[in-house]
Design an enzyme around this catalytic site. Structure first.
Site: not given
Length: 113
Positions: A7, A9-11, A14
């Site tokens: 995802n 948007r998920c740190g 990433r």
């Protein structure tokens, strides 16, 4: 090949991608929010994780709190809820062959690489 359910948007997700890039290993990014897994695919991932379906659910997500919290559900119903609402799937999931981990933190993926 290594796969990561990601995802953007998920740190944590990433961070895991950056770790995989540094490893030099080939991997496939699966954007599960855009292409939700099928019932059989998610069941197989849960088997590889060796956890009950509820352990893969992000239980603090708004949709879980509003629609499913305090509801008695079968494993199949929990899996179906994740398929219909993929935001409920914990991430990142790293899969290598028959093994998988929820890579929170990303270091949990080290044994798979």
């Amino acid at each position: 090949m290594i796969q990561i359910f990601h995802n953007s948007r998920c740190g944590k997700s990433r961070d895991c991608i950056a770790f995989l890039e540094q490893s030099g290993k080939e991997f496939e990014i699966i954007k599960y929010l855009e292409n939700s897994p099928t019932f059989n695919e998610l069941t197989e991932i849960i088997r590889k994780l060796n956890i009950p379906p509820l352990a893969l659910v992000r239980q603090k997500e708004k949709i879980w709190m509003e629609k499913f919290k305090n509801t008695i559900m079968t494993d199949e119903e929990i899996i179906q809820a994740m398929i219909e609402n993929p935001i409920l799937i914990e991430r990142p999931i790293v899969i290598s062959g028959e093994n998988a981990v929820i890579a929170r933190p990303f270091e949990k993926a080290i044994p798979l690489i």
